[in-house]
Design a protein around this motif. Structure first.
Motif, PDB file in Angstrom:
ATOM      1  N   HIS A 253       0.873  -1.078  -0.145  1.00  0.00           N
ATOM      2  CA  HIS A 253      -0.095   0.176   0.086  1.00  0.00           C
ATOM      3  C   HIS A 253       0.870   1.342  -0.083  1.00  0.00           C
ATOM      4  O   HIS A 253       0.463   2.272  -0.985  1.00  0.00           O
ATOM      5  N   LEU A 254       1.976   1.297   0.566  1.00  0.00           N
ATOM      6  CA  LEU A 254       2.712   2.511   0.865  1.00  0.00           C
ATOM      7  C   LEU A 254       3.497   2.649  -0.534  1.00  0.00           C
ATOM      8  O   LEU A 254       3.713   3.803  -1.071  1.00  0.00           O
ATOM      9  N   ALA A 255       3.757   1.493  -1.477  1.00  0.00           N
ATOM     10  CA  ALA A 255       4.574   1.762  -2.447  1.00  0.00           C
ATOM     11  C   ALA A 255       3.491   2.251  -3.433  1.00  0.00           C
ATOM     12  O   ALA A 255       3.650   3.052  -4.581  1.00  0.00           O
ATOM     13  N   ALA A 256       2.382   1.825  -3.565  1.00  0.00           N
ATOM     14  CA  ALA A 256       1.304   2.335  -4.368  1.00  0.00           C
ATOM     15  C   ALA A 256       1.134   3.956  -4.321  1.00  0.00           C
ATOM     16  O   ALA A 256       1.172   4.447  -5.368  1.00  0.00           O
ATOM     17  N   ILE A 257       1.162   4.267  -3.121  1.00  0.00           N
ATOM     18  CA  ILE A 257       0.973   5.700  -2.859  1.00  0.00           C
ATOM     19  C   ILE A 257       2.448   6.455  -3.379  1.00  0.00           C
ATOM     20  O   ILE A 257       2.274   7.722  -3.703  1.00  0.00           O
ATOM     21  N   GLY A 258       3.445   5.797  -3.445  1.00  0.00           N
ATOM     22  CA  GLY A 258       4.697   6.582  -3.870  1.00  0.00           C
ATOM     23  C   GLY A 258       5.074   6.015  -5.243  1.00  0.00           C
ATOM     24  O   GLY A 258       6.169   6.374  -5.666  1.00  0.00           O
ATOM     25  N   ALA A 259       4.367   5.517  -5.921  1.00  0.00           N
ATOM     26  CA  ALA A 259       4.518   4.862  -7.182  1.00  0.00           C
ATOM     27  C   ALA A 259       5.345   6.017  -8.112  1.00  0.00           C
ATOM     28  O   ALA A 259       6.082   5.743  -8.963  1.00  0.00           O
ATOM     29  N   ALA A 260       4.659   7.096  -7.950  1.00  0.00           N
ATOM     30  CA  ALA A 260       5.216   8.244  -8.866  1.00  0.00           C
ATOM     31  C   ALA A 260       6.945   8.667  -8.828  1.00  0.00           C
ATOM     32  O   ALA A 260       7.451   9.341  -9.380  1.00  0.00           O
ATOM     33  N   ASP A 261       7.340   8.434  -7.261  1.00  0.00           N
ATOM     34  CA  ASP A 261       8.691   8.536  -7.267  1.00  0.00           C
ATOM     35  C   ASP A 261       9.811   7.485  -7.670  1.00  0.00           C
ATOM     36  O   ASP A 261      10.889   7.763  -7.728  1.00  0.00           O
ATOM     37  N   GLU A 262       9.026   6.139  -8.199  1.00  0.00           N
ATOM     38  CA  GLU A 262       9.870   5.236  -8.723  1.00  0.00           C
ATOM     39  C   GLU A 262      10.063   5.396 -10.030  1.00  0.00           C
ATOM     40  O   GLU A 262       9.224   5.653 -10.966  1.00  0.00           O
ATOM     41  N   PRO A 263      10.986   4.602 -10.679  1.00  0.00           N
ATOM     42  CA  PRO A 263      11.056   4.408 -12.099  1.00  0.00           C
ATOM     43  C   PRO A 263       9.814   3.650 -12.806  1.00  0.00           C
ATOM     44  O   PRO A 263       8.857   2.965 -11.935  1.00  0.00           O
ATOM     45  N   ALA A 264       9.481   3.795 -14.164  1.00  0.00           N
ATOM     46  CA  ALA A 264       8.251   3.468 -14.623  1.00  0.00           C
ATOM     47  C   ALA A 264       8.345   2.018 -15.231  1.00  0.00           C
ATOM     48  O   ALA A 264       7.172   1.530 -15.658  1.00  0.00           O
ATOM     49  N   ASP A 265       9.251   1.327 -14.878  1.00  0.00           N
ATOM     50  CA  ASP A 265       9.296  -0.216 -15.399  1.00  0.00           C
ATOM     51  C   ASP A 265       8.941  -1.177 -14.548  1.00  0.00           C
ATOM     52  O   ASP A 265       8.997  -2.054 -14.781  1.00  0.00           O
ATOM     53  N   GLU A 308      14.579   9.020   1.187  1.00  0.00           N
ATOM     54  CA  GLU A 308      14.648   7.898   2.360  1.00  0.00           C
ATOM     55  C   GLU A 308      13.066   7.114   2.462  1.00  0.00           C
ATOM     56  O   GLU A 308      13.373   6.231   2.805  1.00  0.00           O
ATOM     57  N   ARG A 309      12.274   7.721   1.924  1.00  0.00           N
ATOM     58  CA  ARG A 309      10.933   7.166   2.000  1.00  0.00           C
ATOM     59  C   ARG A 309      10.781   5.862   1.128  1.00  0.00           C
ATOM     60  O   ARG A 309      10.622   4.663   1.289  1.00  0.00           O
ATOM     61  N   ARG A 310      11.569   5.771  -0.146  1.00  0.00           N
ATOM     62  CA  ARG A 310      11.883   4.676  -0.961  1.00  0.00           C
ATOM     63  C   ARG A 310      12.480   3.739  -0.298  1.00  0.00           C
ATOM     64  O   ARG A 310      12.256   2.492  -0.550  1.00  0.00           O
ATOM     65  N   LEU A 311      13.652   4.075   0.484  1.00  0.00           N
ATOM     66  CA  LEU A 311      14.380   3.128   1.064  1.00  0.00           C
ATOM     67  C   LEU A 311      13.362   2.493   2.228  1.00  0.00           C
ATOM     68  O   LEU A 311      13.564   1.249   2.510  1.00  0.00           O
ATOM     69  N   ASN A 312      12.883   3.177   2.990  1.00  0.00           N
ATOM     70  CA  ASN A 312      12.181   2.803   3.829  1.00  0.00           C
ATOM     71  C   ASN A 312      10.814   1.737   3.407  1.00  0.00           C
ATOM     72  O   ASN A 312      10.608   0.628   4.040  1.00  0.00           O
ATOM     73  N   VAL A 313      10.196   1.955   2.452  1.00  0.00           N
ATOM     74  CA  VAL A 313       9.262   1.192   1.945  1.00  0.00           C
ATOM     75  C   VAL A 313       9.984  -0.183   1.441  1.00  0.00           C
ATOM     76  O   VAL A 313       9.552  -1.253   1.438  1.00  0.00           O
ATOM     77  N   ARG A 314      11.010  -0.244   0.902  1.00  0.00           N
ATOM     78  CA  ARG A 314      11.928  -1.326   0.246  1.00  0.00           C
ATOM     79  C   ARG A 314      12.150  -2.242   1.840  1.00  0.00           C
ATOM     80  O   ARG A 314      11.811  -3.566   1.778  1.00  0.00           O
ATOM     81  N   ASP A 359       2.025   7.083   6.900  1.00  0.00           N
ATOM     82  CA  ASP A 359       3.040   6.116   6.736  1.00  0.00           C
ATOM     83  C   ASP A 359       3.456   5.618   8.420  1.00  0.00           C
ATOM     84  O   ASP A 359       3.209   4.487   8.656  1.00  0.00           O
ATOM     85  N   ARG A 360       3.919   6.527   9.118  1.00  0.00           N
ATOM     86  CA  ARG A 360       4.262   5.965  10.453  1.00  0.00           C
ATOM     87  C   ARG A 360       2.902   5.821  11.287  1.00  0.00           C
ATOM     88  O   ARG A 360       2.983   4.737  12.011  1.00  0.00           O
ATOM     89  N   ALA A 361       1.549   6.314  11.135  1.00  0.00           N
ATOM     90  CA  ALA A 361       0.097   5.786  11.564  1.00  0.00           C
ATOM     91  C   ALA A 361       0.192   4.473  11.310  1.00  0.00           C
ATOM     92  O   ALA A 361      -0.258   3.384  12.110  1.00  0.00           O
ATOM     93  N   LEU A 362       0.198   3.805   9.871  1.00  0.00           N
ATOM     94  CA  LEU A 362      -0.047   2.681   9.483  1.00  0.00           C
ATOM     95  C   LEU A 362       1.094   1.644  10.039  1.00  0.00           C
ATOM     96  O   LEU A 362       0.913   0.717  10.414  1.00  0.00           O
ATOM     97  N   LEU A 363       2.401   2.336  10.215  1.00  0.00           N
ATOM     98  CA  LEU A 363       3.175   1.257  10.610  1.00  0.00           C
ATOM     99  C   LEU A 363       3.046   0.932  12.096  1.00  0.00           C
ATOM    100  O   LEU A 363       3.227  -0.165  12.664  1.00  0.00           O
TER     101      LEU A 363
END
Length: 385
Positions: A253-265, A308-314, A359-363
């Motif tokens: 779910h966190l990755a879906a919200i941050g998808a725009a920050d990641e590469p498109a592939d 940092e968020r991208r690293l946290n989600v990973r 993010d922190r509330a869900l965690l």
């Protein structure tokens, strides 16, 4: 030796069934030989064996399975789908993408032939082809497959496996539309999830729905859905404070919200189970580059927050106990939130802070501390929009 078959390796069984086939006739042992070949091919592929060795075993297993009499082996097509799934994974593993995609398409064809009773299998197969097309840059061809996966699961009850829940397919479709800039269509496609209940996933689903409505320039609708998420979180914190999502499911779910920050592939609104091994490796191997960008002197404060968020989600995708998550993840998410408080410009800071708060509330909910997350979500609601 066969009386103690459970103690034999799959590789030994291949040799035994070949010999018995020569003695009694290949048809008597074709299925058992196919299954042993499939097992060895699976093991070879996952342990980095030579490509020819792995693929030869799998192609022979599939050929034997295809030749089985379907009246005698009523589950032949189901067994064949399992072998094809291993085969496509191995082909992607060895970067033979065109062949792997062709195998994924064949799995779709088999699932279609299974009729109405195989609709979950068809949806899963459609999703995997769509994900493969996204990875290869064919978003136009992928989008209708995501839509069809949603359509074939309409009206089905939730399956006994978490991945059989319809929300996977609706989320993938909405995200595919968002990636192509079709925000209003994405919000409309996601609406069915906002009108139903999803147990432990209810809050992140509502938060993503608010995100889509905001992207579609429907701020009033987004705020209303966000407020529903806050109320649902409060209710769950009061009644089931120790119940929360598994961390790898939360990461989805966190990755879906941050998808725009990641590469498109990569189709980030799907689970890593659907990604090809090559793209999965690329996702994991990106960590050193992300850390290097964090340390670069030209990286702005806001860019560091996103990195940092991208690293946290990973990190959140990794399976771990609640105790390990509280120890390893919670400090990182708290640090990310504090970094957003240091941003001076409210116009740029507020969206990042809202995301860090949710993010922190869900965690916190996922580690059994939902009551501690109420203040975060309430603050996010005050800043939202």
């Amino acid at each position: 030796m066969l009386f103690d078959v459970d103690a034999l390796s799959a590789e030994r069984l291949v040799g035994i069934y070949r010999v018995l086939g020569e003695v009694d006739g290949p048809a008597h042992y074709a299925r058992r030989l196919a299954q042993a070949l499939h097992t060895t091919g699976y093991i070879f592929g996952h342990h980095g064996a030579e490509m020819a060795l792995t693929l030869d075993r799998l192609t022979e297993a599939i050929a034997l399975c295809r030749a089985l009499d379907p009246t005698e082996h009523r589950d032949r097509d189901a067994v064949l789908r399992g072998m094809l799934h291993t085969h496509q994974w191995a082909l992607y593993r060895y970067d033979r993408r065109a062949e792997a995609l062709a195998v994924r398409r064949e799995i779709v064809t088999l699932a279609r032939a299974g009729g109405i009773g195989h609709r979950w299998s068809l949806a899963e197969a459609l999703l995997e082809v769509g994900v493969a097309l996204v990875e290869d840059g064919h978003d136009d061809e992928a989008e209708p497959l995501f839509a069809e996966a949603v359509a074939v699961t309409a009206g089905l009850s939730r399956g006994y496996l978490p991945r059989a829940d319809r929300h996977w397919y609706v989320t993938a479709h909405a995200s595919a539309l968002t990636t192509r800039g079709r925000y209003a269509e994405a919000a409309d496609a996601y609406r069915p999830l906002l009108e139903s209940t999803h147990e432990d996933r209810q809050v992140p689903i509502l938060l993503y729905g608010a995100h889509l409505l905001a992207a579609a320039n429907r701020p009033a609708g987004g705020r209303a859905v966000f407020e529903r998420a806050v109320e649902e979180y409060r209710r769950r914190a009061a009644h089931s404070p120790t119940r929360g999502l598994r961390h790898d499911h939360l990461a989805h779910h966190l990755a879906a919200i941050g998808a725009a920050d990641e590469p498109a592939d990569i189709a980030y609104a799907t689970t890593p189970d659907h990604w090809s091994p090559t793209r999965l490796s690329r996702h994991a191997d990106a960590e050193p580059a992300l850390r290097a960008a964090l340390d670069a002197p030209t990286t702005t404060h806001a860019e560091r927050i996103v990195l940092e968020r991208r690293l946290n989600v990973r990190a959140t995708f990794a399976p771990m106990s609640r105790e390990a998550a509280a120890r390893r993840l919670l400090p990182a998410y708290t640090r990310a939130l504090e970094q957003t408080r240091a941003l001076a410009d409210p116009a740029g800071a507020n969206p990042l802070r809202v995301r860090a708060l949710t993010d922190r509330a869900l965690l916190l909910a996922s580690v059994g501390r939902a009551r501690d997350g109420i203040a975060d979500l309430e603050e996010a609601a005050d800043l939202y929009g």
